[in-house]
Scaffold this motif. Structure first.
Motif, PDB file in Angstrom:
ATOM      1  N   LEU A  33      40.062  34.113  28.763  1.00  0.00           N
ATOM      2  CA  LEU A  33      38.685  34.463  28.397  1.00  0.00           C
ATOM      3  C   LEU A  33      38.631  35.755  27.584  1.00  0.00           C
ATOM      4  N   ARG A  34      39.466  36.721  27.930  1.00  0.00           N
ATOM      5  CA  ARG A  34      39.438  37.994  27.200  1.00  0.00           C
ATOM      6  C   ARG A  34      39.977  37.852  25.785  1.00  0.00           C
ATOM      7  N   TYR A  35      41.073  37.150  25.633  1.00  0.00           N
ATOM      8  CA  TYR A  35      41.679  37.056  24.299  1.00  0.00           C
ATOM      9  C   TYR A  35      41.018  36.001  23.423  1.00  0.00           C
ATOM     10  N   ALA A  36      40.595  34.901  23.996  1.00  0.00           N
ATOM     11  CA  ALA A  36      40.030  33.831  23.176  1.00  0.00           C
ATOM     12  C   ALA A  36      38.531  33.992  22.952  1.00  0.00           C
ATOM     13  N   PHE A  37      37.808  34.460  23.964  1.00  0.00           N
ATOM     14  CA  PHE A  37      36.352  34.484  23.871  1.00  0.00           C
ATOM     15  C   PHE A  37      35.754  35.888  23.974  1.00  0.00           C
ATOM     16  N   ASP A  38      36.623  36.895  24.052  1.00  0.00           N
ATOM     17  CA  ASP A  38      36.182  38.289  24.119  1.00  0.00           C
ATOM     18  C   ASP A  38      35.195  38.530  25.273  1.00  0.00           C
ATOM     19  N   SER A  39      35.451  37.854  26.393  1.00  0.00           N
ATOM     20  CA  SER A  39      34.654  38.073  27.607  1.00  0.00           C
ATOM     21  C   SER A  39      35.611  38.000  28.789  1.00  0.00           C
ATOM     22  N   GLY A  40      35.104  37.999  29.965  1.00  0.00           N
ATOM     23  CA  GLY A  40      35.973  37.918  31.128  1.00  0.00           C
ATOM     24  C   GLY A  40      35.162  37.753  32.404  1.00  0.00           C
ATOM     25  N   ILE A  41      35.882  37.547  33.481  1.00  0.00           N
ATOM     26  CA  ILE A  41      35.248  37.423  34.789  1.00  0.00           C
ATOM     27  C   ILE A  41      35.400  38.775  35.475  1.00  0.00           C
ATOM     28  N   THR A  42      34.289  39.416  35.759  1.00  0.00           N
ATOM     29  CA  THR A  42      34.351  40.776  36.307  1.00  0.00           C
ATOM     30  C   THR A  42      35.035  40.844  37.664  1.00  0.00           C
ATOM     31  N   TRP A  43      34.831  39.874  38.481  1.00  0.00           N
ATOM     32  CA  TRP A  43      35.354  39.942  39.844  1.00  0.00           C
ATOM     33  C   TRP A  43      36.756  39.348  39.968  1.00  0.00           C
ATOM     34  N   SER A  44      37.331  38.871  38.864  1.00  0.00           N
ATOM     35  CA  SER A  44      38.629  38.206  38.902  1.00  0.00           C
ATOM     36  C   SER A  44      39.751  39.128  39.388  1.00  0.00           C
ATOM     37  N   GLU A  45      39.812  40.328  38.863  1.00  0.00           N
ATOM     38  CA  GLU A  45      40.879  41.250  39.259  1.00  0.00           C
ATOM     39  C   GLU A  45      40.766  41.640  40.723  1.00  0.00           C
ATOM     40  N   GLU A  46      39.554  41.860  41.171  1.00  0.00           N
ATOM     41  CA  GLU A  46      39.362  42.247  42.568  1.00  0.00           C
ATOM     42  C   GLU A  46      39.757  41.124  43.520  1.00  0.00           C
ATOM     43  N   MET A  47      39.366  39.906  43.203  1.00  0.00           N
ATOM     44  CA  MET A  47      39.743  38.770  44.055  1.00  0.00           C
ATOM     45  C   MET A  47      41.247  38.554  44.031  1.00  0.00           C
ATOM     46  N   SER A  48      41.876  38.780  42.885  1.00  0.00           N
ATOM     47  CA  SER A  48      43.334  38.666  42.799  1.00  0.00           C
ATOM     48  C   SER A  48      44.009  39.677  43.712  1.00  0.00           C
ATOM     49  N   ARG A  49      43.466  40.876  43.766  1.00  0.00           N
ATOM     50  CA  ARG A  49      44.019  41.895  44.685  1.00  0.00           C
ATOM     51  C   ARG A  49      43.839  41.467  46.139  1.00  0.00           C
ATOM     52  N   PHE A  50      42.675  40.924  46.469  1.00  0.00           N
ATOM     53  CA  PHE A  50      42.439  40.440  47.828  1.00  0.00           C
ATOM     54  C   PHE A  50      43.474  39.361  48.177  1.00  0.00           C
ATOM     55  N   PHE A  51      43.648  38.412  47.268  1.00  0.00           N
ATOM     56  CA  PHE A  51      44.607  37.326  47.517  1.00  0.00           C
ATOM     57  C   PHE A  51      46.028  37.855  47.622  1.00  0.00           C
ATOM     58  N   PHE A  52      46.367  38.854  46.816  1.00  0.00           N
ATOM     59  CA  PHE A  52      47.712  39.418  46.855  1.00  0.00           C
ATOM     60  C   PHE A  52      47.989  40.097  48.199  1.00  0.00           C
ATOM     61  N   VAL A  53      47.028  40.833  48.709  1.00  0.00           N
ATOM     62  CA  VAL A  53      47.194  41.484  50.013  1.00  0.00           C
ATOM     63  C   VAL A  53      47.388  40.426  51.103  1.00  0.00           C
ATOM     64  N   TRP A  54      46.561  39.400  51.086  1.00  0.00           N
ATOM     65  CA  TRP A  54      46.698  38.338  52.085  1.00  0.00           C
ATOM     66  C   TRP A  54      48.034  37.612  51.940  1.00  0.00           C
ATOM     67  N   LEU A  55      48.438  37.350  50.710  1.00  0.00           N
ATOM     68  CA  LEU A  55      49.718  36.680  50.475  1.00  0.00           C
ATOM     69  C   LEU A  55      50.882  37.506  51.008  1.00  0.00           C
ATOM     70  N   THR A  56      50.850  38.795  50.797  1.00  0.00           N
ATOM     71  CA  THR A  56      51.926  39.672  51.262  1.00  0.00           C
ATOM     72  C   THR A  56      52.020  39.687  52.781  1.00  0.00           C
ATOM     73  N   PHE A  57      50.899  39.829  53.445  1.00  0.00           N
ATOM     74  CA  PHE A  57      50.915  39.884  54.903  1.00  0.00           C
ATOM     75  C   PHE A  57      51.276  38.532  55.510  1.00  0.00           C
ATOM     76  N   LEU A  58      50.786  37.447  54.936  1.00  0.00           N
ATOM     77  CA  LEU A  58      51.162  36.116  55.426  1.00  0.00           C
ATOM     78  C   LEU A  58      52.643  35.852  55.171  1.00  0.00           C
ATOM     79  N   GLY A  59      53.154  36.348  54.056  1.00  0.00           N
ATOM     80  CA  GLY A  59      54.582  36.207  53.760  1.00  0.00           C
ATOM     81  C   GLY A  59      55.444  36.945  54.769  1.00  0.00           C
ATOM     82  N   ALA A  60      54.960  38.086  55.261  1.00  0.00           N
ATOM     83  CA  ALA A  60      55.703  38.826  56.292  1.00  0.00           C
ATOM     84  C   ALA A  60      55.779  38.018  57.583  1.00  0.00           C
ATOM     85  N   ILE A  61      54.706  37.310  57.917  1.00  0.00           N
ATOM     86  CA  ILE A  61      54.726  36.443  59.096  1.00  0.00           C
ATOM     87  C   ILE A  61      55.749  35.333  58.895  1.00  0.00           C
TER      88      ILE A  61
END
Length: 186
Positions: A33-61
């Motif tokens: 979206l940023r490179y092709a349409f010069d826009s983006g999803i504002t909450w995308s990076e934040e949700m990716s961080r949330f998912f990354f934290v959950w993925l890391t902790f679940l991976g430790a289990i």
């Protein structure tokens, strides 16, 4: 009991897959979206961080369940079987205490952060701190199961004492398992 652990294992694997897929889709979609349409999803990076934290902790289990955490056992290898059992039980009791500290801290942080919201998504920050509760309870169940085996199933102690000394050893073990499942080289 084995059925419960198998179900728990499959559940964490599915959650990890969902987190990883969601991260990939959100980040890739935002880049396009940023490179092709010069826009983006504002909450995308934040949700990716949330998912990354959950993925890391679940991976430790998952790593604890599979006994895949790296460890150094050059001292333990030299001990007689009974001493190995004692050291294993003591180390797992220490792990349980640390998991209790994580559970206590995560619980308090989750309660404190219920009114704090993430800036882009507006989700409560307790979603981030709550994974500490999930991780400590999940890992605590696994450690208690390992302690039971160490104390009452003495014939299976060697399964618990397998530590991995390097990433190369982990890769070699996974290749050996894959070859045994597929029937060797074709």
């Amino acid at each position: 009991m084995a059925k419960l652990f198998s179900l728990f294992s499959k559940f964490t694997d599915v959650l990890m897959a969902i987190c990883l897929a969601s991260m990939a889709i959100l980040v890739f979609g935002n880049v396009v979206l940023r490179y092709a349409f010069d826009s983006g999803i504002t909450w995308s990076e934040e949700m990716s961080r949330f998912f990354f934290v959950w993925l890391t902790f679940l991976g430790a289990i998952g790593a604890l369940k599979d006994n895949s955490h790296l460890g150094v056992d050059m001292f333990i290898k030299k001990l007689p079987l009974q001493a190995k059992r004692v050291v294993y039980v003591i180390s797992n009791l220490i792990v349980l205490y640390v998991l209790w500290l994580v559970l206590d801290g995560s619980w308090k942080s989750t309660l404190i952060s219920t009114n704090a919201h993430a800036p882009a998504t507006g989700l409560p920050m307790s979603y981030i701190y709550g994974i500490g509760i999930v991780m400590s309870v999940g890992m605590g169940m696994i450690v208690l199961h390992h302690l039971y085996i160490a104390l009452f199933r003495r014939d299976r102690l060697h399964e618990l004492m397998r530590t991995k000394e390097s990433e190369e050893e982990i890769m070699r073990d996974s290749l050996d398992q894959n070859q045994s499942v597929t029937g060797g080289n074709r």
